[in-house]
Design a protein around this motif. Structure first.
Motif, short mmCIF file in Angstrom:
data_model
loop_
_atom_site.label_atom_id
_atom_site.label_comp_id
_atom_site.label_asym_id
_atom_site.label_seq_id
_atom_site.Cartn_x
_atom_site.Cartn_y
_atom_site.Cartn_z
N SER A 236 0.86 -1.21 -0.04
CA SER A 236 0.02 -0.05 -0.01
C SER A 236 0.92 1.21 -0.11
O SER A 236 0.55 2.15 -0.63
N THR A 237 1.93 1.21 0.86
CA THR A 237 2.91 2.13 0.75
C THR A 237 3.56 2.53 -0.73
O THR A 237 3.59 3.80 -1.12
N LEU A 238 3.76 1.50 -1.30
CA LEU A 238 4.29 1.63 -2.65
C LEU A 238 3.47 2.28 -3.59
O LEU A 238 3.52 2.97 -4.58
N LEU A 239 1.88 1.90 -3.67
CA LEU A 239 0.85 2.47 -4.29
C LEU A 239 0.77 3.74 -3.96
O LEU A 239 0.65 4.69 -5.04
N ASN A 240 0.96 3.93 -3.13
CA ASN A 240 0.58 5.64 -2.44
C ASN A 240 1.93 6.42 -3.11
O ASN A 240 1.69 7.67 -3.44
N ALA A 241 3.15 5.86 -3.11
CA ALA A 241 4.25 6.40 -3.73
C ALA A 241 4.31 6.63 -5.23
O ALA A 241 4.42 7.80 -5.77
N LEU A 243 1.47 6.58 -6.90
CA LEU A 243 0.26 7.71 -7.01
C LEU A 243 0.32 9.12 -6.71
O LEU A 243 0.01 9.96 -6.89
N ASN A 244 1.42 9.09 -5.87
CA ASN A 244 1.92 10.53 -5.08
C ASN A 244 0.79 11.04 -4.37
O ASN A 244 0.44 12.21 -4.27
N GLU A 245 -0.10 10.09 -3.78
CA GLU A 245 -1.15 10.57 -2.76
C GLU A 245 -1.45 9.42 -1.81
O GLU A 245 -0.95 8.32 -1.91
N GLU A 246 -2.18 9.52 -0.85
CA GLU A 246 -2.51 8.69 0.36
C GLU A 246 -3.78 8.06 -0.22
O GLU A 246 -4.86 8.22 0.45
N ARG A 247 -3.73 6.83 -1.10
CA ARG A 247 -4.77 6.33 -1.86
C ARG A 247 -5.24 5.23 -0.87
O ARG A 247 -6.46 4.76 -0.70
N ALA A 248 -4.22 4.50 -0.48
CA ALA A 248 -4.39 3.23 0.32
C ALA A 248 -4.08 3.53 1.70
O ALA A 248 -3.11 4.19 2.15
N ILE A 249 -4.81 2.73 2.67
CA ILE A 249 -4.62 2.72 3.87
C ILE A 249 -3.43 1.83 4.36
O ILE A 249 -2.84 0.76 4.02
N VAL A 250 -2.46 2.52 5.19
CA VAL A 250 -1.30 2.07 5.54
C VAL A 250 -1.16 1.83 7.21
O VAL A 250 -1.42 2.99 7.76
N SER A 251 -0.88 0.77 7.61
CA SER A 251 -0.64 0.42 9.00
C SER A 251 0.44 -0.61 9.38
O SER A 251 0.76 -1.32 8.42
N ASP A 252 0.99 -0.62 10.46
CA ASP A 252 1.71 -1.91 10.68
C ASP A 252 1.15 -3.35 11.18
O ASP A 252 1.64 -4.42 11.21
N ARG A 273 -2.59 1.06 -14.74
CA ARG A 273 -3.39 0.70 -13.51
C ARG A 273 -3.07 -0.09 -12.51
O ARG A 273 -3.06 -1.34 -12.79
N PHE A 274 -2.79 0.53 -11.42
CA PHE A 274 -2.13 -0.24 -10.30
C PHE A 274 -3.33 -0.95 -9.45
O PHE A 274 -4.10 -0.36 -8.93
N ILE A 275 -2.90 -2.12 -9.15
CA ILE A 275 -4.09 -2.89 -8.28
C ILE A 275 -3.28 -3.32 -7.05
O ILE A 275 -2.22 -4.50 -7.05
N ASP A 276 -3.46 -2.67 -5.78
CA ASP A 276 -2.85 -3.14 -4.51
C ASP A 276 -3.74 -4.23 -3.95
O ASP A 276 -4.84 -4.14 -3.71
N THR A 277 -3.28 -5.39 -3.68
CA THR A 277 -4.10 -6.71 -3.52
C THR A 277 -3.61 -6.96 -1.94
O THR A 277 -2.76 -6.62 -1.37
N ALA A 278 -4.60 -7.80 -1.45
CA ALA A 278 -4.50 -8.22 -0.03
C ALA A 278 -3.22 -9.25 -0.21
O ALA A 278 -2.77 -9.78 -1.00
N GLY A 279 -2.81 -9.25 0.91
CA GLY A 279 -1.38 -9.98 1.18
C GLY A 279 -1.58 -11.48 1.09
O GLY A 279 -2.74 -11.92 1.56
#
Length: 463
Positions: A236-241, A243-252, A273-279
């Protein structure tokens, strides 16, 4: 198919705005506009004004003033549709828009159907069919590359190439047909050597256009990229980087992303089109399990796969990472795979060298700081052959055109076989006619109401 009545529609997006444009087209467009228009300074009639002129005044419903407007006049045949066209620029209130449109309807206009203005442009020979389709592509273009291709096709780049091939083939077809009229005299009007050279040239051009569809389809629809990996490695951090915005929720917390998140950016004029998937991991959580199942579905749909792992855990989990990488390679051997080690900012130089030595083609990044993200974008762009785009070559993006080109190529292959085998002119003529038919399908020389209805139904109303 075309009606001779006058049509009206909102040409700008629906909703409130600063300005709205209402378009009329048809034989009575200027007269109907004139009946509702009162000039600010004089009582000049719109019908007596020159084409391509703009006039300030008011739209009147009897004695009631609806709005102060600018009226643009385009007289046939020098208009978009080839008919008389009037465009009323009014204030963008929803109420004003509807009042003016309903006024014109009461005066005798008909509400336009989807794509009817462009359909009339095609039927009045202002555009051929491939150019008309490019209008819709231009409206929907959302990156530099798709815009560039749509502009080229709307200006007739693709059409002219097809028309030239069709004309040359038609000339030879006429000579072949002429031979049939003198069959008893056993004469050849069509030079078979020149005809073979033409057929080879047509095959070459068709092959190039057909091959360009792979790039064109990517440019038009974008490239889906799946970001996969174990939970909490920074997807999710990579997706945000990217897109240059906080699109996905990031947590530990591992498993934070339980559903796929999609967003699109343009890299070098190409849409990705980037697809951030579940782990991907073994889990008893029902909701997370559904997310993991969706992950594999998204990998199936993606054209490029990014496998991300936490570089700080490589020493203890390298075997697991390598197994996962091999699984993806074996299951999707034809999909480009980018293996990324994230959190490089937490590694020493020696540790980075160790990881790179064990995984071929590894990319090191820090999604959190952005280090290596630009290099990743360049790597993604390398998967797209943009050479044809840079060289301004014709690129096919329309699946209907692609299908017709394949059929034309098949018929040209039959013509080539016939020439090589010494077939008679009457048999060659059958295959030549079929090839000409498929060329005509692309530009609209050959068409039917069902085809036109299907194409223009996908347009927006007002265009």
């Amino acid at each position: 198919m075309i009606n001779q009545d006058t049509i009206v529609a909102l040409a700008t997006p629906s909703g409130a705005g600063a300005i709205a444009v209402i378009r009329l087209s048809g034989n009575e467009a200027i007269a109907l506009a004139d009946a509702c228009f009162k000039s600010v300074k004089t009582n000049k009639a719109l019908a007596s004004q020159k084409t391509h002129t703009i006039h300030l005044g008011h739209i009147m419903d009897g004695d009631r003033t609806i709005d102060e407007v600018l009226v643009s006049i385009f007289k046939n045949p020098n208009s978009y549709t080839g008919e008389d066209v009037v465009e009323v620029s009014c204030h963008g209130s929803n109420y004003i828009q509807q009042e003016i449109i309903q006024l014109f309807v009461r005066k005798g206009c008909r509400m336009a159907t989807a794509g009817e203005f462009t359909l009339r442009a095609f039927l009045n020979a202002k555009l051929d069919l491939s150019q008309a389709e490019a209008v819709a592509d231009l409206i929907s273009s959302d990156n530099e590359a798709s815009h560039q291709i749509a502009m080229q096709q709307m200006r007739g780049g693709f059409s002219s190439e097809i028309a030239k091939l069709r004309e040359e083939l038609l000339n030879f077809a006429s000579l072949i047909e002429l031979e049939l009229d003198f069959a008893e005299e056993d004469v050849e009007f069509a030079d078979r050597t020149q005809f073979k050279e033409l057929v080879e040239r047509i095959r070459f051009v068709l092959k190039r256009l057909i091959d360009s569809f792979a790039v064109g389809n990517v440019i038009k629809n974008g490239i889906p990229v799946a970001i996969v990996g174990e939970p909490n490695v920074g997807k999710s951090t990579l997706l945000n980087a990217l897109l240059n915005e906080e699109r996905a929720i990031v947590s530990d917390i591992a498993g934070t992303t339980r559903d796929t998140i999609e967003d699109e950016i343009s890299i070098g004029g190409i849409g990705f089109r980037f697809i951030d998937t579940a782990g991907i991991r073994e889990t008893k959580d029902v909701v997370e399990s559904i997310g993991i199942k969706k992950t594999f579905e998204k990998i199936d749909q993606a054209q490029v796969v990014i496998y991300l792992f936490d570089s700080t855990e490589f020493e203890s989990a390298s075997a697991t990472f390598k197994v996962e990488i091999e699984k993806i390679k074996n299951k999707y051997p034809l999909k480009p795979l980018i293996v990324i080690a994230n959190k490089m900012d937490k590694l020493s130089e020696d540790a980075m060298q160790v990881i790179q030595s064990q995984i071929e083609g590894l990319t090191l990044i820090s999604a959190k700081s952005g280090d290596g993200v630009d290099a990743l974008k360049n790597q993604l762009l390398s998967f797209v052959n943009t050479g044809a785009l840079r060289n301004n070559d014709t690129i096919v993006t329309n699946s209907r055109h692609y299908d017709s080109l394949l059929k034309a190529f098949e018929e040209i292959d039959k013509v080539k076989y016939g020439l090589d085998s010494g077939l008679s002119g009457d048999l060659l003529a059958i295959d030549i006619r079929q090839a000409l038919y498929h060329f005509g399908e692309i530009t609209g020389e050959i068409t039917n109401d069902d085809l036109l209805g299907n194409i223009f139904a996908n347009f927006c109303i007002g265009k």
